[in-house]
Write a protein that holds these residues in place. Sequence first.
Motif, short mmCIF file in Angstrom:
data_model
loop_
_atom_site.label_atom_id
_atom_site.label_comp_id
_atom_site.label_asym_id
_atom_site.label_seq_id
_atom_site.Cartn_x
_atom_site.Cartn_y
_atom_site.Cartn_z
N GLU A 11 96.84 -61.22 -57.86
CA GLU A 11 96.32 -61.63 -56.54
C GLU A 11 97.17 -61.78 -55.41
O GLU A 11 96.82 -61.39 -54.47
N LEU A 12 98.54 -61.89 -55.67
CA LEU A 12 99.46 -61.90 -54.78
C LEU A 12 99.45 -60.56 -54.01
O LEU A 12 99.74 -60.28 -52.59
N ASN A 13 99.44 -59.49 -54.80
CA ASN A 13 99.64 -58.09 -53.89
C ASN A 13 98.28 -57.59 -53.20
O ASN A 13 98.34 -56.92 -52.34
N ARG A 14 97.16 -58.20 -53.81
CA ARG A 14 95.94 -57.98 -53.16
C ARG A 14 96.04 -58.61 -51.75
O ARG A 14 95.58 -57.98 -50.79
N TRP A 15 96.46 -59.78 -51.52
CA TRP A 15 96.60 -60.37 -50.53
C TRP A 15 97.68 -59.73 -49.60
O TRP A 15 97.53 -59.57 -48.50
N PHE A 16 98.79 -58.94 -50.33
CA PHE A 16 99.82 -58.48 -49.50
C PHE A 16 99.17 -57.25 -48.84
O PHE A 16 99.51 -57.05 -47.73
N GLU A 17 98.56 -56.49 -49.54
CA GLU A 17 97.66 -55.25 -48.80
C GLU A 17 96.93 -55.52 -47.74
O GLU A 17 96.99 -55.01 -46.55
N ASP A 18 96.07 -56.71 -47.73
CA ASP A 18 95.20 -57.14 -46.91
C ASP A 18 96.30 -57.57 -45.53
O ASP A 18 95.77 -57.07 -44.42
N MET A 19 97.28 -57.96 -45.68
CA MET A 19 98.23 -58.55 -44.81
C MET A 19 98.80 -57.38 -44.16
O MET A 19 98.97 -57.40 -42.78
N LEU A 20 99.02 -56.36 -44.87
CA LEU A 20 99.86 -55.25 -44.12
C LEU A 20 98.70 -54.21 -43.33
O LEU A 20 99.08 -53.74 -42.30
N GLU A 21 97.41 -54.37 -43.75
CA GLU A 21 96.35 -53.93 -43.06
C GLU A 21 96.19 -54.54 -41.59
O GLU A 21 95.88 -53.94 -40.79
N ARG A 22 96.21 -55.91 -41.66
CA ARG A 22 95.83 -56.69 -40.46
C ARG A 22 97.02 -56.55 -39.38
O ARG A 22 96.82 -56.40 -38.42
N HIS A 23 98.29 -56.24 -39.81
CA HIS A 23 99.41 -56.10 -39.05
C HIS A 23 100.32 -55.56 -39.96
O HIS A 23 100.89 -56.20 -40.54
N GLN A 24 100.50 -54.29 -39.46
CA GLN A 24 101.35 -53.21 -40.06
C GLN A 24 102.65 -53.52 -39.83
O GLN A 24 103.04 -54.12 -38.87
N PRO A 25 103.68 -53.22 -40.92
CA PRO A 25 105.03 -53.39 -40.39
C PRO A 25 105.49 -52.91 -39.18
O PRO A 25 105.12 -51.92 -38.79
N PRO A 26 106.56 -53.51 -38.62
CA PRO A 26 107.11 -53.06 -37.30
C PRO A 26 108.05 -51.80 -37.44
O PRO A 26 108.33 -51.72 -38.66
N LEU A 27 108.28 -51.37 -36.29
CA LEU A 27 109.28 -50.06 -36.37
C LEU A 27 110.59 -50.66 -36.15
O LEU A 27 110.84 -51.52 -35.39
N VAL A 28 111.58 -50.23 -36.75
CA VAL A 28 112.91 -50.65 -36.71
C VAL A 28 113.71 -49.28 -36.53
O VAL A 28 113.67 -48.25 -37.23
N ASP A 29 114.46 -49.08 -35.33
CA ASP A 29 115.10 -47.91 -35.03
C ASP A 29 114.39 -46.72 -35.00
O ASP A 29 114.72 -45.60 -35.40
N GLY A 30 113.09 -47.24 -34.64
CA GLY A 30 112.10 -46.01 -34.39
C GLY A 30 111.36 -45.24 -35.78
O GLY A 30 110.59 -44.50 -35.50
N LYS A 31 111.83 -46.37 -36.80
CA LYS A 31 111.12 -45.70 -37.80
C LYS A 31 110.33 -47.05 -38.50
O LYS A 31 110.62 -48.19 -38.51
N ARG A 32 109.22 -46.75 -39.07
CA ARG A 32 108.39 -47.73 -39.69
C ARG A 32 108.84 -48.34 -41.19
O ARG A 32 108.90 -47.31 -41.75
N LEU A 33 108.98 -49.66 -41.10
CA LEU A 33 109.31 -50.08 -42.68
C LEU A 33 107.99 -49.70 -43.74
O LEU A 33 106.81 -49.87 -43.13
N LYS A 34 108.38 -49.49 -44.55
CA LYS A 34 107.44 -48.95 -45.69
C LYS A 34 107.55 -50.00 -46.78
O LYS A 34 108.41 -49.81 -47.58
#
Length: 475
Positions: free
Chosen positions: A391-414
């Motif tokens: 359940e935690l990771n289903r929530w996590f995927e939804d959060m990443l879709e809503r607001h994708q991880p930011p860029l750091v030093d020109g590269k997006r966090l995965k």
Amino acid sequence: MADRYKPMRPPAPLPGADLPVVVIAGRPNVGKSTLFNRLVGRRQALVADTPGVTRDRKEGVALVRGRHVRLIDTAGLEEAAPDSLYGRMRASSESAVHEADLVLFCIDARAGITPADEHFAQWIRRQNRPVLLLANKAEGRQGTASALEAYALGLGEPVALSAEHGEGLTDLMWEIAERLPQPVSGGQDDEDEQDNPDAEADERPAGPLRVAIVGRPNAGKSTLLNTLLGEERMITGPEPGLTRDSIAVTLHDGDDTFEIVDTAGLRKKARIDETLEKMSVSASIEALKMAEVAVLVLDATLGVQEQDLQIARLIEREGRACVLALNKWDAVEDRAATRKAILDRLSISLAQMRGVPVVTFSALTGVAVHKLLPAVRDAWTVWNARVPTGELNRWFEDMLERHQPPLVDGKRLKLRYITQVKARPPTFVVFGTRAEQMPDDYKRYLVNGLREAFDLPGVPIRLQTRGTKNPYADR
């Protein structure tokens, strides 16, 4: 909140409820608290050269010749007007003597017999309680000779000892054991001690729910505890800073056993200059570290002060569940505005306290105090919450879709996945490539989402990150 987030607390009755009661009494500064610490096996009571350090009764469980006893350290017996602070302290000590199975009447062998010793020795003889006379500070040959003067008190043969240096404690243990009432259970304490001879009396892994009452001086912490207990257990009054030591008491409410610790008021560091007050503050912070739930008592007529926020930050830093207790609610005129102002101040100044449960009451009159312990129990439940990984990771995927991880030093966090590694407080770890570089604002985004999605109000949430290594990075 769903039932899967509510862990069951294992029942474990406190062993001190039916134990024989041994009370240490005597005039101030004869070494009662030092002796108390020796018998319980740790520095549980504050000790200083200043007379009158102990004001409230301090309780602990001591092991005496294979038997557990409930040991009570009391304030010094002094002649004073009943309404004065020392009069209230004496009344508390007298109340403890009345419930004792054995009284350890302590004198200072170096100082000799004083008129106060004679006066209170006569009073104790009239109480019809078993008494053992102790001549403390009797280290060395001269001290032992001075201890013989205690025969004049008419309380029998004195036991010469030095609590500070540990002399004479073996003889004292034997004397106490001989005077204790016979156990009804048939020696259960002896069997427990043989099974685990090194176990400390106060170590109860599945014991009571531990609660610390904290706040600024004169917020009503001791009055609150007295109201919960239904008796004048703590010394209270208009004087700020009456409580000096951290005093633990046990309370049963029918569903749970609570170990509630009343602590000394915490003032700003700049105002703490006396050694004794520094010791009191250290004892309060130690009690908070040992607690599971902190009850932060505020004077509702004053609102949230900067020192209240500092104490709230300390609770959050120690990772404790918190209940906000607004005392003196009966004196508040505009209650809706007061509540809103307090919660707004907390949400702005301390985001981790967002959603903290709030209980309003009057400790002096007892109105609505009954709401506190259920709120404590609910906060403890949230503090112990565990979220299933799926359940935690289903929530996590939804959060990443809503607001994708930011860029750091020109590269997006995965970011790959999230898991909960512990409760008490809820602690989560996010795994992914360069996850350790996650900015604080994105961490706050995830923490706020966790709090809202899984109903985790008012408890600290820890979010950690772990980077995953690229196997081709070195090729």
